[in-house]
Design a protein around this motif. Structure first.
Motif, PDB file in Angstrom:
ATOM      1  N   PHE A   1      46.130  25.740  40.023  1.00 12.75           N
ATOM      2  CA  PHE A   1      46.028  25.715  38.463  1.00 12.75           C
ATOM      3  C   PHE A   1      47.638  25.655  38.193  1.00 12.75           C
ATOM      4  N   SER A   2      48.391  24.778  39.761  1.00 12.27           N
ATOM      5  CA  SER A   2      49.803  24.636  39.210  1.00 12.27           C
ATOM      6  C   SER A   2      50.298  25.558  39.280  1.00 12.27           C
ATOM      7  N   VAL A   3      50.582  26.518  39.783  1.00  9.84           N
ATOM      8  CA  VAL A   3      51.639  28.063  39.419  1.00  9.84           C
ATOM      9  C   VAL A   3      51.853  28.684  40.976  1.00  9.84           C
ATOM     10  N   GLY A   4      53.228  29.342  41.059  1.00 12.62           N
ATOM     11  CA  GLY A   4      53.299  29.692  42.530  1.00 12.62           C
ATOM     12  C   GLY A   4      52.553  31.075  42.924  1.00 12.62           C
ATOM     13  N   ARG A   5      52.788  30.852  44.673  1.00 14.53           N
ATOM     14  CA  ARG A   5      51.919  32.305  45.312  1.00 14.53           C
ATOM     15  C   ARG A   5      51.998  33.602  44.238  1.00 14.53           C
ATOM     16  N   SER A   6      53.257  33.757  43.263  1.00 15.53           N
ATOM     17  CA  SER A   6      53.307  34.797  42.668  1.00 15.53           C
ATOM     18  C   SER A   6      52.540  34.965  41.462  1.00 15.53           C
ATOM     19  N   THR A   7      51.829  34.018  40.864  1.00 18.32           N
ATOM     20  CA  THR A   7      51.371  33.825  39.972  1.00 18.32           C
ATOM     21  C   THR A   7      49.798  34.433  40.063  1.00 18.32           C
ATOM     22  N   VAL A   8      49.366  33.781  41.209  1.00 18.64           N
ATOM     23  CA  VAL A   8      47.655  33.565  42.282  1.00 18.64           C
ATOM     24  C   VAL A   8      47.947  34.926  42.294  1.00 18.64           C
ATOM     25  N   ARG A   9      48.334  36.154  43.448  1.00 18.59           N
ATOM     26  CA  ARG A   9      48.708  36.789  43.492  1.00 18.59           C
ATOM     27  C   ARG A   9      48.268  37.710  42.374  1.00 18.59           C
ATOM     28  N   GLU A  10      49.245  38.073  40.836  1.00 14.52           N
ATOM     29  CA  GLU A  10      49.108  38.973  40.411  1.00 14.52           C
ATOM     30  C   GLU A  10      47.353  38.826  39.602  1.00 14.52           C
ATOM     31  N   ALA A  11      48.183  37.386  39.505  1.00 17.78           N
ATOM     32  CA  ALA A  11      46.035  37.283  38.709  1.00 17.78           C
ATOM     33  C   ALA A  11      45.184  37.897  39.732  1.00 17.78           C
ATOM     34  N   LEU A  12      44.672  37.666  41.343  1.00 12.94           N
ATOM     35  CA  LEU A  12      44.417  38.377  41.610  1.00 12.94           C
ATOM     36  C   LEU A  12      44.229  39.961  41.533  1.00 12.94           C
ATOM     37  N   ARG A  13      45.833  40.591  41.906  1.00 17.58           N
ATOM     38  CA  ARG A  13      45.551  42.010  40.996  1.00 17.58           C
ATOM     39  C   ARG A  13      44.666  41.822  40.365  1.00 17.58           C
ATOM     40  N   VAL A  14      44.859  41.897  39.797  1.00 16.32           N
ATOM     41  CA  VAL A  14      44.254  41.999  38.106  1.00 16.32           C
ATOM     42  C   VAL A  14      42.814  41.506  38.145  1.00 16.32           C
ATOM     43  N   LEU A  15      42.040  41.422  38.735  1.00 15.17           N
ATOM     44  CA  LEU A  15      40.970  40.968  38.862  1.00 15.17           C
ATOM     45  C   LEU A  15      40.218  41.535  39.564  1.00 15.17           C
ATOM     46  N   GLN A  16      40.921  42.631  40.709  1.00 16.09           N
ATOM     47  CA  GLN A  16      40.453  43.091  41.542  1.00 16.09           C
ATOM     48  C   GLN A  16      40.478  44.578  40.905  1.00 16.09           C
ATOM     49  N   ALA A  17      41.607  45.189  40.102  1.00 12.87           N
ATOM     50  CA  ALA A  17      41.193  46.228  39.174  1.00 12.87           C
ATOM     51  C   ALA A  17      40.067  45.946  38.482  1.00 12.87           C
ATOM     52  N   ARG A  18      39.991  45.235  37.776  1.00 12.75           N
ATOM     53  CA  ARG A  18      38.664  45.670  36.590  1.00 12.75           C
ATOM     54  C   ARG A  18      37.725  45.056  37.884  1.00 12.75           C
ATOM     55  N   GLY A  19      37.494  45.269  38.815  1.00 17.27           N
ATOM     56  CA  GLY A  19      35.898  44.864  39.890  1.00 17.27           C
ATOM     57  C   GLY A  19      35.058  43.899  39.544  1.00 17.27           C
ATOM     58  N   LEU A  20      36.058  42.682  39.671  1.00 18.73           N
ATOM     59  CA  LEU A  20      35.588  41.563  39.386  1.00 18.73           C
ATOM     60  C   LEU A  20      36.169  40.823  41.069  1.00 18.73           C
ATOM     61  N   VAL A  21      36.548  41.476  42.011  1.00 22.44           N
ATOM     62  CA  VAL A  21      36.343  40.333  42.674  1.00 22.44           C
ATOM     63  C   VAL A  21      37.309  41.391  43.472  1.00 22.44           C
ATOM     64  N   ARG A  22      37.115  41.371  45.370  1.00 18.63           N
ATOM     65  CA  ARG A  22      37.602  42.303  45.991  1.00 18.63           C
ATOM     66  C   ARG A  22      38.781  41.278  47.290  1.00 18.63           C
ATOM     67  N   SER A  23      40.133  41.614  47.100  1.00 20.82           N
ATOM     68  CA  SER A  23      40.655  39.986  48.196  1.00 20.82           C
ATOM     69  C   SER A  23      41.332  41.113  49.327  1.00 20.82           C
ATOM     70  N   ARG A  24      41.446  40.397  49.721  1.00 23.01           N
ATOM     71  CA  ARG A  24      41.752  40.687  51.422  1.00 23.01           C
ATOM     72  C   ARG A  24      43.146  40.237  51.615  1.00 23.01           C
ATOM     73  N   PRO A  25      43.977  40.985  52.004  1.00 22.65           N
ATOM     74  CA  PRO A  25      45.207  40.450  52.530  1.00 22.65           C
ATOM     75  C   PRO A  25      44.852  39.421  53.718  1.00 22.65           C
ATOM     76  N   GLY A  26      46.119  38.492  53.870  1.00 21.94           N
ATOM     77  CA  GLY A  26      45.378  37.212  54.999  1.00 21.94           C
ATOM     78  C   GLY A  26      44.254  36.623  55.541  1.00 21.94           C
ATOM     79  N   ASP A  27      43.389  37.291  54.217  1.00 23.06           N
ATOM     80  CA  ASP A  27      42.364  36.527  54.472  1.00 23.06           C
ATOM     81  C   ASP A  27      42.144  34.909  54.293  1.00 23.06           C
ATOM     82  N   PRO A  28      41.226  33.932  54.302  1.00 20.31           N
ATOM     83  CA  PRO A  28      41.526  32.931  54.490  1.00 20.31           C
ATOM     84  C   PRO A  28      40.145  31.656  53.926  1.00 20.31           C
TER      85      PRO A  28
END
Length: 258
Positions: A46-73
């Protein structure tokens, strides 16, 4: 006069990330159980920074679309569809008074009467037997409540049997969307008025009337008379819920009884 344009809205980078992931899920390119790339790989793609990716994952998880675990490779996991997000949104709307209780009950009357209209044509003998069993459970709970001076557990058993009856009707309709919406709106409505129902002074009378209505609905479903079954079910719900609504909101429900 020339064309008129609307002001544009600045879109944050994380929103674009969310949009692309949602599109991939909706198109089927990412199915349940699939994994998104790692955070580092998402940053590259996406050519973005880590904070942008993490915010996107937070939103996707809040919407019940994904499950994101911190540090999951392995990256975030795409989840199967769940009505949890719809339930949360509808509950929030009700609590901030964007949806009135009358509107929620009215919506449930529309959904359940549509379900029983289909069920009268599509039900199986096994489903009819399940409806009979649910009504038998309602009778047993009502009898126990009368004998035990309305123990809370009897009321819970009656409600569970009532829910089971409606669940069979929705299952017999064969419509997944009706099932999902019915589950959500019923849960929200009951969550808002459960206390009122439990404290009603005429609970025994309400139980008897509810059982009679359910028996009439079952008879219509058995006869394949969907129109009568739908009309009876709307009347049953009106009798059950209208007493808990302000007088000014009851016409919205009565409009469905004509």
């Amino acid at each position: 006069m020339g064309a008129r344009f609307e002001p544009v809205r600045a879109v944050r980078a994380y929103e674009r990330v969310v949009e692309q992931v949602e599109e991939a899920i909706e198109s089927g390119a990412l199915g349940p159980g699939a994994r998104l790339p790692s955070e580092r790989e998402l940053m590259v793609q996406f050519s973005v920074g880590r904070s942008t990716v993490r915010e996107a994952l937070r939103v996707l998880q809040a919407r019940g679309l994904v499950r994101s675990r911190p540090g999951d490779p392995n990256g975030a996991e795409v989840l199967p569809f769940s009505p949890a997000a719809l339930h949360k949104s509808m509950t929030t709307l009700a609590r901030v008074a964007e949806l009135s209780l009358a509107e929620l009950v009215q919506f449930r009357m529309v959904l359940d009467s549509s379900a029983v209209l289909l069920a009268a044509r599509l039900r199986t003998e096994e489903q009819l037997a399940e409806m009979e069993a649910a009504i038998a459970g309602m009778r047993a709970a009502a009898a126990s409540a009368a004998a035990s001076d309305h123990d809370v557990s009897d009321h819970d058993a009656f409600s569970a049997a009532d829910v089971a009856f409606h669940d069979v009707i929705v299952a017999a309709s064969g419509n997944t969307l009706i099932r999902v919406c019915t589950d959500v709106v019923r849960s929200v409505v009951l969550g808002l008025i459960a206390g009122k129902i439990a404290d009603a002074p005429d609970r025994e009378s309400l139980m008897r009337r509810s059982i009679r209505h359910h028996e009439e609905v079952l008879a219509a479903v058995r006869a394949g008379d969907g129109a009568s079954a739908a009309r009876l079910l709307r009347r049953s719900m009106y009798d059950y819920y209208a007493v808990h609504l302000p007088d000014a909101e009851r016409p919205a429900l009565r409009a469905l009884l004509e």
